[in-house]
Motif scaffolding. Structure first.
Motif, short mmCIF file in Angstrom:
data_model
loop_
_atom_site.label_atom_id
_atom_site.label_comp_id
_atom_site.label_asym_id
_atom_site.label_seq_id
_atom_site.Cartn_x
_atom_site.Cartn_y
_atom_site.Cartn_z
N ASN A 102 0.80 -1.23 0.00
CA ASN A 102 0.00 0.00 0.00
C ASN A 102 0.83 1.28 0.00
O ASN A 102 0.33 2.33 0.38
CB ASN A 102 -0.97 0.06 1.19
N ALA A 103 2.11 1.21 -0.36
CA ALA A 103 2.92 2.43 -0.36
C ALA A 103 4.16 2.25 -1.22
O ALA A 103 4.62 1.13 -1.45
CB ALA A 103 3.33 2.77 1.07
N VAL A 104 4.69 3.37 -1.67
CA VAL A 104 6.00 3.41 -2.32
C VAL A 104 6.96 3.98 -1.28
O VAL A 104 6.75 5.09 -0.78
CB VAL A 104 5.97 4.29 -3.58
N VAL A 105 7.99 3.21 -0.90
CA VAL A 105 8.82 3.60 0.23
C VAL A 105 10.31 3.42 -0.08
O VAL A 105 10.70 2.66 -0.96
CB VAL A 105 8.48 2.77 1.49
N LEU A 106 11.10 4.14 0.70
CA LEU A 106 12.53 3.88 0.80
C LEU A 106 12.69 3.00 2.04
O LEU A 106 12.27 3.39 3.14
CB LEU A 106 13.32 5.17 0.95
N LEU A 107 13.25 1.83 1.87
CA LEU A 107 13.26 0.82 2.93
C LEU A 107 14.69 0.37 3.18
O LEU A 107 15.45 0.10 2.25
CB LEU A 107 12.40 -0.37 2.48
N TYR A 108 15.05 0.28 4.46
CA TYR A 108 16.39 -0.16 4.86
C TYR A 108 16.25 -1.16 6.00
O TYR A 108 15.47 -0.94 6.93
CB TYR A 108 17.24 1.01 5.34
N GLY A 109 17.02 -2.24 5.95
CA GLY A 109 17.03 -3.23 7.02
C GLY A 109 18.46 -3.48 7.49
O GLY A 109 19.41 -3.43 6.70
N TYR A 110 18.60 -3.74 8.80
CA TYR A 110 19.91 -3.94 9.40
C TYR A 110 19.86 -5.08 10.41
O TYR A 110 18.86 -5.23 11.13
CB TYR A 110 20.37 -2.68 10.15
N ILE A 111 20.95 -5.85 10.49
CA ILE A 111 21.14 -6.85 11.55
C ILE A 111 22.44 -6.50 12.26
O ILE A 111 23.50 -6.40 11.64
CB ILE A 111 21.21 -8.28 10.99
N HIS A 112 22.33 -6.30 13.59
CA HIS A 112 23.48 -6.01 14.43
C HIS A 112 23.63 -7.17 15.43
O HIS A 112 22.63 -7.75 15.86
CB HIS A 112 23.28 -4.73 15.24
N VAL A 113 24.88 -7.47 15.83
CA VAL A 113 25.12 -8.54 16.79
C VAL A 113 26.05 -8.04 17.90
O VAL A 113 27.02 -7.32 17.63
CB VAL A 113 25.75 -9.78 16.10
N SER A 114 25.76 -8.44 19.13
CA SER A 114 26.59 -8.13 20.29
C SER A 114 27.04 -9.45 20.92
O SER A 114 26.23 -10.35 21.14
CB SER A 114 25.79 -7.34 21.33
N LYS A 115 28.33 -9.56 21.19
CA LYS A 115 28.89 -10.77 21.83
C LYS A 115 29.30 -10.44 23.26
O LYS A 115 30.07 -9.51 23.49
CB LYS A 115 30.11 -11.25 21.04
N ASN A 116 28.75 -11.19 24.22
CA ASN A 116 29.11 -11.05 25.63
C ASN A 116 29.06 -9.60 26.11
O ASN A 116 30.01 -9.08 26.69
CB ASN A 116 30.50 -11.64 25.89
N ASP A 117 27.96 -8.93 25.87
CA ASP A 117 27.71 -7.56 26.33
C ASP A 117 28.62 -6.52 25.69
O ASP A 117 28.77 -5.42 26.23
CB ASP A 117 27.79 -7.47 27.86
N SER A 118 29.24 -6.83 24.56
CA SER A 118 30.02 -5.83 23.84
C SER A 118 29.06 -4.95 23.05
O SER A 118 27.88 -5.27 22.90
CB SER A 118 31.02 -6.51 22.91
N PRO A 119 29.54 -3.83 22.51
CA PRO A 119 28.66 -3.00 21.68
C PRO A 119 28.16 -3.76 20.45
O PRO A 119 28.84 -4.67 19.96
CB PRO A 119 29.56 -1.84 21.26
N PHE A 120 27.02 -3.36 19.95
CA PHE A 120 26.48 -3.99 18.75
C PHE A 120 27.32 -3.62 17.53
O PHE A 120 27.73 -2.47 17.39
CB PHE A 120 25.02 -3.57 18.52
N ALA A 121 27.54 -4.62 16.67
CA ALA A 121 28.27 -4.41 15.42
C ALA A 121 27.36 -4.76 14.26
O ALA A 121 26.66 -5.77 14.29
CB ALA A 121 29.52 -5.29 15.39
N LEU A 122 27.37 -3.93 13.22
CA LEU A 122 26.55 -4.17 12.04
C LEU A 122 27.10 -5.37 11.29
O LEU A 122 28.27 -5.43 10.95
CB LEU A 122 26.56 -2.94 11.13
N LYS A 123 26.23 -6.35 11.03
CA LYS A 123 26.65 -7.58 10.34
C LYS A 123 25.99 -7.75 8.98
O LYS A 123 26.53 -8.44 8.13
CB LYS A 123 26.34 -8.81 11.21
N ALA A 124 24.82 -7.15 8.76
CA ALA A 124 24.16 -7.26 7.46
C ALA A 124 23.26 -6.05 7.28
O ALA A 124 22.65 -5.56 8.24
CB ALA A 124 23.34 -8.54 7.36
N SER A 125 23.17 -5.56 6.03
CA SER A 125 22.27 -4.45 5.73
C SER A 125 21.90 -4.48 4.25
O SER A 125 22.65 -5.01 3.42
CB SER A 125 22.91 -3.10 6.08
N ASP A 126 20.74 -3.93 3.96
CA ASP A 126 20.29 -3.82 2.57
C ASP A 126 19.15 -2.82 2.55
O ASP A 126 18.50 -2.57 3.57
CB ASP A 126 19.82 -5.17 2.03
N GLY A 127 18.91 -2.25 1.38
CA GLY A 127 17.80 -1.33 1.25
C GLY A 127 17.85 -0.56 -0.03
O GLY A 127 18.61 -0.87 -0.95
#
Length: 146
Positions: A102-127
């Motif tokens: 129902n819309a024309v959009v600009l769309l972005y997706g991201y997957i971030h991962v954190s190991k043992n309470d470390s900061p999140f790191a970007l592992k995959a993205s697309d859009g």
């Protein structure tokens, strides 16, 4: 002669005492070794979706993988969205699927991962590549391997 015998006895006692300390230290050192197992690494996965509307009223279905199976979320507005799941173990396959209707959009997706309470790191993205490239779906996948 009596003096020589007492020096000899003292030397023997010193040797016995030193050997006793060496044996006691060796027994304590080997007896205190820890056979503890290290705790397995814990990972958290943050899924993020950004959607900017160009035309229409969007209805977005977002499906993410979690430690207990797939989770489905529905959105009916243009705003950033995110969720975090975990803990999960090494080898977990994080997937993000977004489908907008129902819309024309600009769309972005991201997957971030954190190991043992470390900061999140970007592992995959697309859009969307640009304003001239609106898209209606994104599919991402990342298997935790570190």
């Amino acid at each position: 002669m009596n003096l020589d015998q007492s020096k000899s006895k003292v030397q023997w006692w010193r040797i016995i005492l030193i050997l006793g300390f060496i044996v006691a230290f060796g027994m304590i050192n080997f007896g205190c070794q820890c056979d503890c197992e290290e705790a397995p690494d814990e990972y958290y996965v943050k899924y993020e979706v950004n959607c900017s509307g160009l035309v229409g009223s969007p209805i977005a279905e977002i499906i993410v993988s979690s430690e207990n199976g797939d989770l489905t979320f529905n959105l009916d507005h243009f705003s950033p969205w995110e969720t975090t799941i975990g803990p999960v173990q090494k080898g977990f396959n994080a997937t993000l699927k977004v489908n907008v209707t129902n819309a024309v959009v600009l769309l972005y997706g991201y997957i971030h991962v954190s190991k043992n309470d470390s900061p999140f790191a970007l592992k995959a993205s697309d859009g969307s590549e640009s304003i001239n490239d609106p898209i209606s779906n994104v599919q991402l996948s990342y298997t935790i391997d570190y």
